[in-house]
Write a protein that holds these residues in place. Structure first.
Motif, short mmCIF file in Angstrom:
data_model
loop_
_atom_site.label_atom_id
_atom_site.label_comp_id
_atom_site.label_asym_id
_atom_site.label_seq_id
_atom_site.Cartn_x
_atom_site.Cartn_y
_atom_site.Cartn_z
N LEU A 106 3.32 -34.87 -10.86
CA LEU A 106 3.38 -33.43 -10.60
C LEU A 106 4.20 -33.19 -9.34
N GLN A 107 5.09 -32.20 -9.38
CA GLN A 107 5.88 -31.84 -8.21
C GLN A 107 5.49 -30.45 -7.74
N THR A 108 5.33 -30.28 -6.42
CA THR A 108 4.95 -28.98 -5.85
C THR A 108 5.88 -28.64 -4.70
N ASP A 109 5.88 -27.36 -4.32
CA ASP A 109 6.57 -26.97 -3.09
C ASP A 109 5.60 -27.10 -1.92
N GLU A 110 6.03 -26.68 -0.74
CA GLU A 110 5.21 -26.89 0.45
C GLU A 110 3.98 -25.98 0.49
N MET A 111 3.94 -24.97 -0.39
CA MET A 111 2.77 -24.10 -0.47
C MET A 111 1.78 -24.56 -1.55
N GLY A 112 2.14 -25.62 -2.27
CA GLY A 112 1.24 -26.14 -3.29
C GLY A 112 1.52 -25.61 -4.69
N LYS A 113 2.58 -24.82 -4.85
CA LYS A 113 2.89 -24.30 -6.19
C LYS A 113 3.52 -25.38 -7.03
N ILE A 114 3.01 -25.56 -8.25
CA ILE A 114 3.50 -26.60 -9.14
C ILE A 114 4.85 -26.19 -9.70
N LEU A 115 5.83 -27.09 -9.56
CA LEU A 115 7.19 -26.82 -10.03
C LEU A 115 7.51 -27.60 -11.30
N MET A 116 6.93 -28.78 -11.43
CA MET A 116 7.25 -29.61 -12.58
C MET A 116 6.10 -30.58 -12.86
N VAL A 117 5.83 -30.83 -14.13
CA VAL A 117 4.85 -31.84 -14.54
C VAL A 117 5.44 -32.62 -15.69
N ASN A 118 4.92 -33.82 -15.92
CA ASN A 118 5.40 -34.58 -17.06
C ASN A 118 4.38 -34.56 -18.19
N ASP A 119 4.76 -35.15 -19.31
CA ASP A 119 3.90 -35.12 -20.50
C ASP A 119 2.58 -35.82 -20.25
N ALA A 120 2.62 -36.89 -19.46
CA ALA A 120 1.39 -37.65 -19.19
C ALA A 120 0.37 -36.80 -18.45
N ALA A 121 0.84 -35.94 -17.54
CA ALA A 121 -0.07 -35.05 -16.81
C ALA A 121 -0.68 -34.02 -17.75
N VAL A 122 0.13 -33.50 -18.66
CA VAL A 122 -0.36 -32.53 -19.65
C VAL A 122 -1.45 -33.18 -20.50
N ASP A 123 -1.22 -34.41 -20.94
CA ASP A 123 -2.19 -35.11 -21.80
C ASP A 123 -3.47 -35.42 -21.04
N LEU A 124 -3.35 -35.82 -19.77
CA LEU A 124 -4.53 -36.25 -19.01
C LEU A 124 -5.41 -35.08 -18.61
N PHE A 125 -4.80 -33.99 -18.14
CA PHE A 125 -5.60 -32.90 -17.57
C PHE A 125 -5.95 -31.80 -18.57
N GLY A 126 -5.23 -31.73 -19.68
CA GLY A 126 -5.60 -30.78 -20.72
C GLY A 126 -4.95 -29.41 -20.63
N TRP A 127 -4.20 -29.13 -19.55
CA TRP A 127 -3.47 -27.89 -19.44
C TRP A 127 -2.10 -28.04 -20.10
N THR A 128 -1.54 -26.94 -20.57
CA THR A 128 -0.18 -26.97 -21.09
C THR A 128 0.80 -26.94 -19.93
N ARG A 129 2.06 -27.21 -20.22
CA ARG A 129 3.07 -27.18 -19.17
C ARG A 129 3.20 -25.77 -18.60
N ASP A 130 3.14 -24.76 -19.45
CA ASP A 130 3.24 -23.37 -18.98
C ASP A 130 2.06 -22.99 -18.10
N GLU A 131 0.88 -23.55 -18.40
CA GLU A 131 -0.30 -23.27 -17.57
C GLU A 131 -0.20 -23.96 -16.22
N PHE A 132 0.48 -25.08 -16.18
CA PHE A 132 0.65 -25.81 -14.92
C PHE A 132 1.67 -25.12 -14.01
N VAL A 133 2.89 -24.95 -14.52
CA VAL A 133 4.02 -24.51 -13.69
C VAL A 133 3.76 -23.10 -13.14
N GLY A 134 3.90 -22.98 -11.82
CA GLY A 134 3.69 -21.71 -11.14
C GLY A 134 2.31 -21.55 -10.54
#
Length: 322
Positions: free
Chosen positions: A171-199
């Protein structure tokens, strides 16, 4: 005769001044790096600068007196006369006074994207006579910008593909903690979709009480620069979308952009299975130690009793682990 001579002189002076003014305006227009067109209320080109001649590939005489639709791309060429007629009838401003991206067409038929701005000019602001109304179009060639955008998109797609190839969640974030990018493995492990993660804030996956404190961790680092977990690995708890928490190994690295902005990449490894395996191993070792290496007690216990106690301990350990 004298009066006629004076009147003629004044007239000639006025014509000369007008010609000089027109020449100055012409030089000013040609000095612009961006193409400019002037058209009348019928769409006829009444002025064009050198930048427009060079960009579109026509000569100056080929453009003057022609309808502006000859440079329109897409399906706008066949509709442009209608655009002007509608505006002249209704006064409805759809693109007037605004900037928009539209396709344009060169003499050789090649189409490309431009930024178009249109402004109406009139000889008399209160006049609604079509002969006194004209329009100026300011054009910016977006070819280089669009090519740059394509390269950026390709690099982002390539980066995302490389990140997705990792078996471990990233998972990649900016300095405020906002998620900018995730990979497929993170989506599979945590159960959120990519759209739910980013932002969203990275604290959404924090467990073990860190959820409410994570913003403060980032703020402290921004103020002090003291690294507590950056560049290290640590065991902590994470939380899935369904609220369940599990053990992970977390690694965080920091990168800085050319403008000094910090970005963080978190590498996550689910260690639930490893932890359970270690617990089983310790349990088995304890059973073996108690069952076979307790010398002081073993000599006082008969073989059936010892065997029964070992079996009991194994059963209790197995129940505890399960």
């Amino acid at each position: 005769l004298i009066c006629a001579y004076v009147a003629a002189s004044k007239s000639n002076t006025h014509v000369k001044d007008s010609m000089d003014q027109a020449k100055s305006i012409r030089h000013l227009v040609d000095a612009s790096f961006d193409p400019m067109f002037q058209i009348d209320a019928h769409g006829t080109i009444t002025m064009v600068n050198n930048a427009a001649v060079q960009l579109f590939g026509y000569t100056y005489p080929e453009l003057m007196g022609e309808n502006i639709k000859i440079i329109c791309g897409g399906n706008h060429a066949s509709k442009h006369d209608g655009y002007i007629a509608r505006y002249m009838q209704t006064g409805e401003t759809r693109i007037m006074g605004k900037k928009r991206e539209v396709p344009a067409k060169k003499k050789d038929g090649q189409e490309f994207w431009v930024e178009l701005g249109i402004k109406e000019i009139t000889a008399n602001d209160e006049s609604h006579d079509m002969e006194n109304r004209a329009f100026c179009a300011f054009i910016k060639d977006l070819t280089a910008q669009k090519e740059h955008e394509k390269q950026v998109q390709f690099k982002e797609m390539l980066t995302q593909s490389m990140v997705n190839s990792s078996f471990d969640p990233m998972l990649q974030t900016d300095e405020m903690g906002k998620i900018l990018m995730v990979n497929d493995a993170a989506v599979d492990l945590f159960g959120w979709t990519r759209d739910e993660f980013v932002g969203n804030n990275i604290k959404m996956i924090c467990g073990d009480g860190h959820h409410g404190k994570h913003d403060a961790y980032l703020e402290r680092y921004r103020k002090t620069g003291i690294k507590h977990i950056i560049g290290r690995k640590r065991i902590t708890k994470a939380r899935r979308k369904d609220g369940t928490e599990f053990d992970i190994e977390l690694g965080v690295s920091e990168t800085k952009s050319s403008d000094g902005q910090s970005y963080f990449c978190g590498y996550v490894r689910d260690i639930t299975r490893q932890k359970m395996d270690r617990q089983r191993l310790r349990a088995n070792e304890a059973v073996m130690k108690d069952g076979f290496f307790s010398g002081s007690n073993a000599s006082n216990i008969t073989e059936p009793q010892a065997t029964g106690k070992v079996r009991g301990r194994r059963l209790r350990h197995a129940q505890t682990i399960s």
